[in-house]
Design a protein around this motif. Sequence first.
Motif, short mmCIF file in Angstrom:
data_model
loop_
_atom_site.label_atom_id
_atom_site.label_comp_id
_atom_site.label_asym_id
_atom_site.label_seq_id
_atom_site.Cartn_x
_atom_site.Cartn_y
_atom_site.Cartn_z
N VAL A 213 0.97 -1.30 0.16
CA VAL A 213 -0.31 0.11 0.07
C VAL A 213 0.93 1.52 0.17
CG1 VAL A 213 -1.81 1.35 1.15
CG2 VAL A 213 -1.63 -1.30 1.47
N VAL A 214 0.10 2.10 -0.99
CA VAL A 214 1.74 3.52 -0.45
C VAL A 214 0.01 5.07 -1.24
CG1 VAL A 214 2.41 4.83 -1.94
CG2 VAL A 214 2.72 2.26 -2.61
N PHE A 215 -0.33 5.35 0.42
CA PHE A 215 -1.29 6.45 0.90
C PHE A 215 -0.25 7.69 0.63
CE2 PHE A 215 -0.09 5.23 4.95
CZ PHE A 215 -0.59 6.14 5.68
N VAL A 216 -1.35 8.71 0.31
CA VAL A 216 -0.96 10.05 0.75
C VAL A 216 -2.34 10.61 2.57
CG1 VAL A 216 -1.50 12.63 -0.18
CG2 VAL A 216 -0.15 10.80 -2.02
N ASP A 217 -1.05 10.98 2.58
CA ASP A 217 -2.83 11.67 4.03
C ASP A 217 -1.50 12.79 5.07
OD1 ASP A 217 -4.39 11.88 6.07
OD2 ASP A 217 -5.01 10.11 5.35
N HIS A 218 -2.54 13.95 4.90
CA HIS A 218 -2.03 14.75 5.64
C HIS A 218 -2.00 14.71 6.72
CE1 HIS A 218 -1.45 17.82 2.50
NE2 HIS A 218 -2.50 17.47 1.95
N ASN A 219 -2.83 14.12 7.25
CA ASN A 219 -3.33 13.41 9.70
C ASN A 219 -1.36 12.72 9.80
OD1 ASN A 219 -3.90 12.49 11.93
ND2 ASN A 219 -6.36 13.02 11.30
N MET A 220 -1.09 13.29 10.44
CA MET A 220 0.27 12.52 11.24
C MET A 220 -0.27 11.39 11.91
SD MET A 220 2.50 13.75 9.55
CE MET A 220 2.23 14.15 8.35
N HIS A 221 -1.82 11.77 12.08
CA HIS A 221 -1.94 10.25 13.18
C HIS A 221 -2.22 9.30 12.25
CE1 HIS A 221 -4.78 7.76 15.67
NE2 HIS A 221 -4.98 7.91 15.25
N VAL A 222 -2.99 9.78 11.00
CA VAL A 222 -3.24 8.42 10.00
C VAL A 222 -1.95 7.56 9.81
CG1 VAL A 222 -3.95 8.12 7.68
CG2 VAL A 222 -5.33 9.30 9.45
N VAL A 223 -0.62 8.31 9.25
CA VAL A 223 0.46 8.47 9.20
C VAL A 223 0.78 7.25 10.14
CG1 VAL A 223 3.06 8.98 7.93
CG2 VAL A 223 1.07 10.17 7.50
#
Length: 264
Positions: A213-223
């Motif tokens: 999985v490669v993902f983009v997210d601005h939420n550091m909790h998610v990252v």
Amino acid sequence: MGDHGTLLSVTPVPTQPALRTSGLCKDFRGFRAVDTVDLEVAEGSIHALVGPNGAGKTTLFNLLSGFLGVSAGRIALFGRDITGLQPEQIAHLGVARSFQITSLFENLTPIEHVELALQGMTSEGYSFWRSHRSMHKFRPRAEELVEEVGLTSMAHRPAGLLAYGQKRALEMALVSALDPRVLLLDEPTAGMGMEDIDRTIELVRRIATGRTVVFVDHNMHVVGSLADRVTVLQAGTVLAEGTYDEVRNDERVVTAYLGEADHA
């Protein structure tokens, strides 16, 4: 083999990365949106791309999935050069991607959406004129996928009635129906409340089993919750890369992106 009591050491054969880019560039009328990006995504890992708006994350996604042509550089999928292939060709090689904005048929149910996705992977293609009975053979697998994303209670209601988080969950079911080896998720938690975010984190963990999985997210909790490795982009280039803790404590990253919000 030498003496009977001596074991010969065996050098492990390095595994091929799921995705690798070499010197990847994308220009738009003189503006370089992606600038000489070397990226390596390990097979079976969850890899995050982070950075502010304009960092080149979505452009990089579009290059990896064939929605944009490459200006320079190469892209390899499990060692196979896929540079210049069309999106449908890359999809047939096992890459599926989601988009920031979910597009659904408002009057179709989640089950019907997933049945169509499953049919699309067969020789029948998207034959909308086929009878309901012929579609029914995809029902058992469709029900499994809908249950996997937590939509069983809404399985037979029009998609237009789904809440935003539920629509994103349905999109996860649709990409899972493609049974991809590599899954590209563009902002999977964008616009969600904390309850939906935590639910989506668990969902991504489940569908990541046996996949890359490669993902983009601005939420550091998610990252921080999901990523085995994080690549930080700045103005189209790679600023830093490492584990979440490594990049979170990198002064360049703190200065450029995380700032006080990460320390709150």
